[in-house]
Design a protein around this motif. Structure first.
Motif, short mmCIF file in Angstrom:
data_model
loop_
_atom_site.label_atom_id
_atom_site.label_comp_id
_atom_site.label_asym_id
_atom_site.label_seq_id
_atom_site.Cartn_x
_atom_site.Cartn_y
_atom_site.Cartn_z
N PRO A 191 22.93 88.98 31.12
CA PRO A 191 21.94 90.01 31.46
C PRO A 191 21.18 89.70 32.74
O PRO A 191 21.15 88.56 33.21
CB PRO A 191 20.98 89.94 30.27
CG PRO A 191 20.97 88.48 29.92
CD PRO A 191 22.41 88.04 30.12
N GLU A 192 20.55 90.73 33.27
CA GLU A 192 19.56 90.55 34.33
C GLU A 192 18.22 90.47 33.60
O GLU A 192 17.91 91.33 32.77
CB GLU A 192 19.57 91.72 35.29
CG GLU A 192 18.56 91.59 36.39
CD GLU A 192 18.61 92.73 37.38
OE1 GLU A 192 17.68 92.81 38.19
OE2 GLU A 192 19.57 93.53 37.35
N THR A 193 17.44 89.42 33.87
CA THR A 193 16.17 89.21 33.16
C THR A 193 15.02 89.17 34.14
O THR A 193 15.09 88.52 35.17
CB THR A 193 16.21 87.88 32.38
OG1 THR A 193 17.32 87.91 31.47
CG2 THR A 193 14.93 87.67 31.59
N ILE A 194 13.96 89.90 33.80
CA ILE A 194 12.74 89.90 34.59
C ILE A 194 11.62 89.43 33.68
O ILE A 194 11.43 89.97 32.58
CB ILE A 194 12.43 91.30 35.14
CG1 ILE A 194 13.54 91.75 36.08
CG2 ILE A 194 11.07 91.33 35.83
CD1 ILE A 194 13.44 93.19 36.52
N MET A 241 11.85 91.44 30.20
CA MET A 241 12.68 92.61 30.07
C MET A 241 14.07 92.17 30.49
O MET A 241 14.24 91.51 31.51
CB MET A 241 12.16 93.72 30.99
CG MET A 241 12.96 94.98 30.97
SD MET A 241 12.17 96.32 31.92
CE MET A 241 12.03 95.62 33.54
N ARG A 242 15.05 92.47 29.68
CA ARG A 242 16.41 91.98 29.93
C ARG A 242 17.39 93.14 29.77
O ARG A 242 17.38 93.81 28.73
CB ARG A 242 16.68 90.86 28.93
CG ARG A 242 17.95 90.15 29.06
CD ARG A 242 17.94 88.84 28.31
NE ARG A 242 17.67 88.96 26.89
CZ ARG A 242 17.47 87.90 26.09
NH1 ARG A 242 17.49 86.69 26.57
NH2 ARG A 242 17.23 88.07 24.82
N CYS A 243 18.23 93.36 30.79
CA CYS A 243 19.16 94.49 30.78
C CYS A 243 20.61 94.02 30.63
O CYS A 243 21.08 93.19 31.39
CB CYS A 243 19.01 95.29 32.07
SG CYS A 243 20.11 96.72 32.14
N TYR A 244 21.28 94.59 29.64
CA TYR A 244 22.72 94.40 29.46
C TYR A 244 23.36 95.72 29.88
O TYR A 244 23.44 96.67 29.10
CB TYR A 244 23.04 94.08 28.00
CG TYR A 244 22.57 92.72 27.56
CD1 TYR A 244 23.40 91.62 27.66
CD2 TYR A 244 21.29 92.53 27.05
CE1 TYR A 244 22.97 90.36 27.27
CE2 TYR A 244 20.85 91.28 26.64
CZ TYR A 244 21.70 90.20 26.76
OH TYR A 244 21.28 88.96 26.36
N ASP A 245 23.77 95.78 31.13
CA ASP A 245 24.24 97.03 31.72
C ASP A 245 25.48 97.60 31.05
O ASP A 245 25.54 98.77 30.71
CB ASP A 245 24.48 96.83 33.21
CG ASP A 245 24.28 98.09 34.01
OD1 ASP A 245 23.47 98.93 33.59
OD2 ASP A 245 24.95 98.23 35.05
N LYS A 246 26.50 96.76 30.84
CA LYS A 246 27.75 97.24 30.22
C LYS A 246 27.51 97.74 28.81
O LYS A 246 28.06 98.76 28.40
CB LYS A 246 28.80 96.13 30.20
CG LYS A 246 29.34 95.78 31.56
CD LYS A 246 30.34 94.65 31.47
CE LYS A 246 30.75 94.17 32.85
NZ LYS A 246 31.60 92.99 32.80
N GLY A 283 24.65 98.79 27.66
CA GLY A 283 23.66 99.87 27.64
C GLY A 283 22.45 99.52 26.80
O GLY A 283 21.92 100.37 26.08
N LYS A 284 22.01 98.28 26.88
CA LYS A 284 20.87 97.82 26.08
C LYS A 284 19.79 97.26 27.00
O LYS A 284 20.08 96.51 27.93
CB LYS A 284 21.27 96.71 25.11
CG LYS A 284 22.44 97.04 24.21
CD LYS A 284 22.11 98.04 23.16
CE LYS A 284 23.31 98.21 22.22
NZ LYS A 284 23.14 99.29 21.30
N LEU A 285 18.55 97.62 26.73
CA LEU A 285 17.41 97.10 27.45
C LEU A 285 16.50 96.45 26.42
O LEU A 285 15.98 97.11 25.53
CB LEU A 285 16.67 98.22 28.18
CG LEU A 285 15.48 97.85 29.04
CD1 LEU A 285 15.87 96.87 30.14
CD2 LEU A 285 14.85 99.10 29.65
N GLN A 286 16.37 95.13 26.50
CA GLN A 286 15.58 94.37 25.54
C GLN A 286 14.20 94.05 26.12
O GLN A 286 14.08 93.77 27.31
CB GLN A 286 16.25 93.04 25.20
CG GLN A 286 17.60 93.15 24.55
CD GLN A 286 18.18 91.79 24.25
OE1 GLN A 286 17.83 90.78 24.84
NE2 GLN A 286 19.12 91.76 23.31
#
Length: 82
Positions: free
Chosen positions: A14-17, A24-29, A31-34
Motif C-alpha cells: 500500500p501507499e501509506t500516509i 491512511m493507507r491505500c490498496y489501489d488494486k 480498491g480499499k482505503l484503510q
C-alpha cells in the motif's frame, strides 16, 4: 474445507500516509482505503472504505469529495487568521 486465498494486504504493497498518531493507507488494486492509528510502531486499522461499495451510492462519492474540500477550506481559513 474450502481454501481461502490470500488477503489483499498480503499481496499488495500500500501507499501509506501518516498524520499525527493516525494513518491512511491505500490498496489501489483491491480498491480499499484503510484508516487507523499507529500504536507502538504498529498500524491498527479502525475503518476501511471499499471503492466498489462507495461508488455503488449516487450520493456518497460527491458527499465525501465535498466534505474533504470543505475541511481543506476551513484549515486554510484558520491559517490565514493566524
Amino acid at each position: 474445507m474450502k481454501k481461502v486465498g490470500k488477503k489483499y494486504w498480503e499481496v499488495e504493497t500500500p501507499e501509506t500516509i501518516e498524520f499525527g498518531n493516525n494513518f491512511m493507507r491505500c490498496y489501489d488494486k483491491a480498491g480499499k482505503l484503510q484508516f487507523g492509528i499507529k500504536l507502538n510502531g504498529n498500524f491498527i486499522v479502525k475503518f476501511v472504505i471499499d471503492r466498489k461499495e462507495l461508488f455503488s451510492s449516487e450520493e456518497a462519492p460527491g458527499y465525501l469529495r465535498q466534505m474533504v474540500s470543505d475541511w481543506e477550506e476551513m484549515i486554510e481559513e484558520q491559517h490565514n487568521d493566524d
